[in-house]
Design a protein around this motif. Sequence first.
Motif, short mmCIF file in Angstrom:
data_model
loop_
_atom_site.label_atom_id
_atom_site.label_comp_id
_atom_site.label_asym_id
_atom_site.label_seq_id
_atom_site.Cartn_x
_atom_site.Cartn_y
_atom_site.Cartn_z
N VAL A 1 45.28 48.85 26.86
CA VAL A 1 45.33 48.84 28.12
C VAL A 1 44.58 47.51 28.62
CG1 VAL A 1 44.67 50.03 30.39
CG2 VAL A 1 45.48 51.40 28.65
N GLU A 2 43.49 47.27 28.16
CA GLU A 2 42.88 46.24 28.80
C GLU A 2 43.51 44.97 28.46
OE1 GLU A 2 39.08 47.00 26.74
OE2 GLU A 2 38.27 48.09 28.75
N ASN A 3 43.93 44.79 27.06
CA ASN A 3 44.85 43.63 26.84
C ASN A 3 46.15 43.67 27.53
OD1 ASN A 3 42.94 42.83 24.98
ND2 ASN A 3 43.73 44.05 23.24
N ILE A 4 46.70 44.44 27.87
CA ILE A 4 48.04 44.42 28.65
C ILE A 4 47.82 43.91 29.84
CG2 ILE A 4 49.72 46.12 29.51
CD1 ILE A 4 49.99 47.56 27.06
N PHE A 5 46.69 44.40 30.58
CA PHE A 5 46.52 44.02 31.91
C PHE A 5 45.68 42.75 32.08
CE2 PHE A 5 47.70 48.26 32.87
CZ PHE A 5 48.45 48.29 34.11
N LYS A 6 45.64 42.27 31.04
CA LYS A 6 44.97 40.89 31.00
C LYS A 6 45.98 39.59 31.31
CE LYS A 6 40.80 41.11 27.98
NZ LYS A 6 40.44 40.84 26.78
N LYS A 7 47.19 40.17 31.00
CA LYS A 7 48.15 39.08 31.17
C LYS A 7 48.71 38.76 32.69
CE LYS A 7 50.73 41.38 27.39
NZ LYS A 7 51.94 42.32 26.78
N ASP A 8 48.01 39.52 33.20
CA ASP A 8 48.40 39.15 34.95
C ASP A 8 47.18 39.18 35.61
OD1 ASP A 8 51.36 39.47 35.07
OD2 ASP A 8 51.00 41.14 33.90
N ASN A 9 46.91 38.47 36.53
CA ASN A 9 45.79 38.36 37.61
C ASN A 9 46.36 38.58 38.84
OD1 ASN A 9 43.20 38.15 38.61
ND2 ASN A 9 43.16 35.95 38.40
N LYS A 10 46.89 39.53 39.10
CA LYS A 10 47.45 39.73 40.45
C LYS A 10 46.68 40.41 41.65
CE LYS A 10 52.17 39.27 38.76
NZ LYS A 10 52.69 38.28 39.20
N GLU A 11 47.49 41.00 42.52
CA GLU A 11 46.60 42.00 43.47
C GLU A 11 45.90 43.10 42.96
OE1 GLU A 11 51.10 42.81 44.14
OE2 GLU A 11 49.67 41.22 43.45
N ASP A 12 45.17 43.77 44.10
CA ASP A 12 44.42 44.92 43.71
C ASP A 12 45.18 45.88 43.06
OD1 ASP A 12 42.15 43.53 44.36
OD2 ASP A 12 42.16 44.64 46.46
N ILE A 13 46.52 46.20 43.11
CA ILE A 13 47.27 47.10 42.52
C ILE A 13 47.22 47.20 41.21
CG2 ILE A 13 49.32 46.12 42.79
CD1 ILE A 13 48.83 49.84 43.26
N PHE A 14 47.24 45.95 40.35
CA PHE A 14 47.13 46.06 39.04
C PHE A 14 45.84 46.50 38.39
CE2 PHE A 14 50.78 43.46 39.66
CZ PHE A 14 51.29 43.26 38.39
N ASN A 15 44.65 46.20 39.17
CA ASN A 15 43.18 46.46 38.83
C ASN A 15 43.29 47.98 39.06
OD1 ASN A 15 42.09 44.09 37.96
ND2 ASN A 15 41.44 43.49 39.83
N ALA A 16 43.82 48.38 40.02
CA ALA A 16 43.83 50.08 40.38
C ALA A 16 44.58 50.83 39.39
CB ALA A 16 44.38 50.10 41.86
N CYS A 17 45.69 50.22 39.04
CA CYS A 17 46.50 50.91 37.87
C CYS A 17 45.67 50.77 36.37
CB CYS A 17 47.84 50.38 37.62
SG CYS A 17 48.84 50.72 39.00
N GLU A 18 45.14 49.88 36.34
CA GLU A 18 44.29 49.81 34.94
C GLU A 18 42.94 50.68 34.90
OE1 GLU A 18 41.86 46.57 32.27
OE2 GLU A 18 42.71 45.95 34.17
N SER A 19 42.49 50.69 36.06
CA SER A 19 41.23 51.38 35.86
C SER A 19 41.60 52.90 35.93
CB SER A 19 40.45 51.25 37.28
OG SER A 19 39.97 49.80 37.17
N THR A 20 42.54 53.47 36.76
CA THR A 20 43.03 54.86 36.88
C THR A 20 43.54 55.16 35.30
OG1 THR A 20 43.55 54.50 39.07
CG2 THR A 20 44.43 56.44 37.93
N ILE A 21 44.18 54.65 34.52
CA ILE A 21 44.79 54.78 33.33
C ILE A 21 43.50 54.88 32.33
CG2 ILE A 21 46.10 53.87 31.25
CD1 ILE A 21 47.83 52.43 33.19
#
Length: 674
Positions: free
Chosen positions: A568-588
């Motif tokens: 999960v951490e590696n997948i979401f490293k691909k993008d540095n977008k708005e808070d919604i990406f961080n919110a999804c990553e943390s919730t997962i």
Amino acid sequence: MNAIKSMFKIKKETSVNKHYSVDKPYIESKQHKILNEINEILSIDDQIQSSTQHKIFKSMSKAINSRVRTIKKICSNPEYSIHFVGAVGSGKTTLISLILNLISKHKEGSESNKIKDFYMLPVDSGRTTLCEMEIFPNEENVKILIEALEEKEFDEKLGYFVDDFLNIRIDDKVDNSNDTKSEEKRAIQNMAGLTTDDEKNYEEFKKQIHRLENKKLDEIRNESYDSKIEYKNLIVELLRGRINYNDRKEIQFDYNEEIDFKDWFKKIIIDINYGKRALAPYPQKIKIFINAKKYLDAQIPDYIKSIVDSRGLDGGQRSDVLENIKEGNNIIIFCGSVEQYGNDDKINDILKYAFPSGERDYHKRAILLGLKGVDQLENSKKEEKIQDVKRIFRTKHIEFDEEHFNFFNSMEGIWTHKNSIEKIDKREVERNVENFWSIINELIASLYDEGNPDSYTNQVNNSNRRISSFKNSKLDDFLKERIKECYDYTYKLKQGFMNKDIEEPLDILIKRSLYNTHPKALQCAIRNNGRGISFDLFYDVLYRSAEFYDNRLSADLLTSKAKLIEMVENIFKKDNKEDIFNACESTILEEIERIFKMNRDNKTKQNYEYSIKELKPVLPPWDENNFTGSGCRDRMASKIYMIFEKYPQIKTNLNSKKHEEKFFHDLLLFLEVN
């Protein structure tokens, strides 16, 4: 990086110091703020669930709802109970006596200042109290209550007492393996009006039991097992009549203001624990209600509901301790000797089971306290000890908050020589007590302190930000693709895991459980279809099964979980977008841990319930020949394991991977975006 996400990676940094001011109003104010914010979160979740938002956002909002409801339950009571847990003789009662100022007046040069007389609670080498004691220090009505041991359980203890008297052994391989504990023996002797001299007691028995008239005690002790059992039954019946347990109804003791409180308190507590009250039953638990400030001049924080002196650990899993750890308003202090600090098997068994990987709440309220012998440990050596503990815990796969490693010298300011108190520095003792409460204050403050990234205050703040993102954002193709990658990887791991064959070696687990249990506790459990006063065979075997499962799956399910988090951490490293990406990553990440823990707990609970229902009724009946004497544990283990062979559905159920499969199923359901 979102603070919730960072909790999986970064060591906690806290601004709490040793003299943090914590009281009930402080806790209430922090909890009030948290609860208000939780209500906001629950309101937003209601809006999301009834909206047209994409179902993945609804799933993530629901996950946040689940977590904050857990926090709400934890943060709804500003009072805490402190439970002292440790082996017999670890110094728990001495420390409790110190912090409550349950100590007698000291006169320098007096020969009567024996250590055991100095404390108002019974303290001495080894076990000194009959049962658990719970002290409520902020009460106005002063009284002592006994929760009585049931007659059936008392009869078991009486039988063990006579076993020892007649030298009836459970396991010949272990010297004194079945001796009645000294405090139990003392209490039963006093309740029955006996002396500490076996020969004198036997002469008294002979006067009332005709079959003993022409026999010496040594002759009785050397007779056949069957003969000794007959004599035992006669003596037990005699003692039962003398003790008259059914008529022992004195369970409440109220304080009379006309007498000195300390004198009254010490006499009642000693009398109860020594079996000296003619009408008092054998206690299963003692509850003490006092106004510690008024009667003991003890400054107990107003947020302390009670202080519990738990029964000493004898080995085997303790369901009462594990349940207390789970209770949100209990602080657990694991007490041990400095020599064994971090390497006490009795404590480590509990830590390993109570704090599984990813557990987020229990460890926040637990302290590992080096207690006995700390006065001989140089300050320069304490850090070495802590580093040793870290290494031991890593090896044993024990997860524990390293900030909660502590040492405490309960004898600071008290000088002793041999078994006597020689000198006391009252100010030093008071400072020492303040230091103890500063440890507790720090722990409680860290639960709410904004300087601690993983405090409940910050967890709720972050949850609020995340759930607001789910309410206000839309699922674009980039985010959908990232979540789908998580789903696909999870599905792949599930397929690999379910193809593995995992079976617990139940015969080995049963033997390990039996060999780590005191013979008396084991005998009591087997006689009662596996569940005795202080040992539950089903619970202990299932604990060892879960321990084995965690170890065995370190290359399977646990590793799968670790891979999921890394993925999960590696997948979401691909993008540095708005808070919604961080919110999804943390919730997962949070949901992976929650689902894993939920299914692990359910596995143990359901296996336990299944065993009680299916295994208990078919346990072999108690057989004195098979379950006593040399090698009795091997015979017990074989008999019990034969049940698994005879009733294969029991073994099949215990070895079922349905809970592990459900872990993947629940996670895939959560990640579904199509």
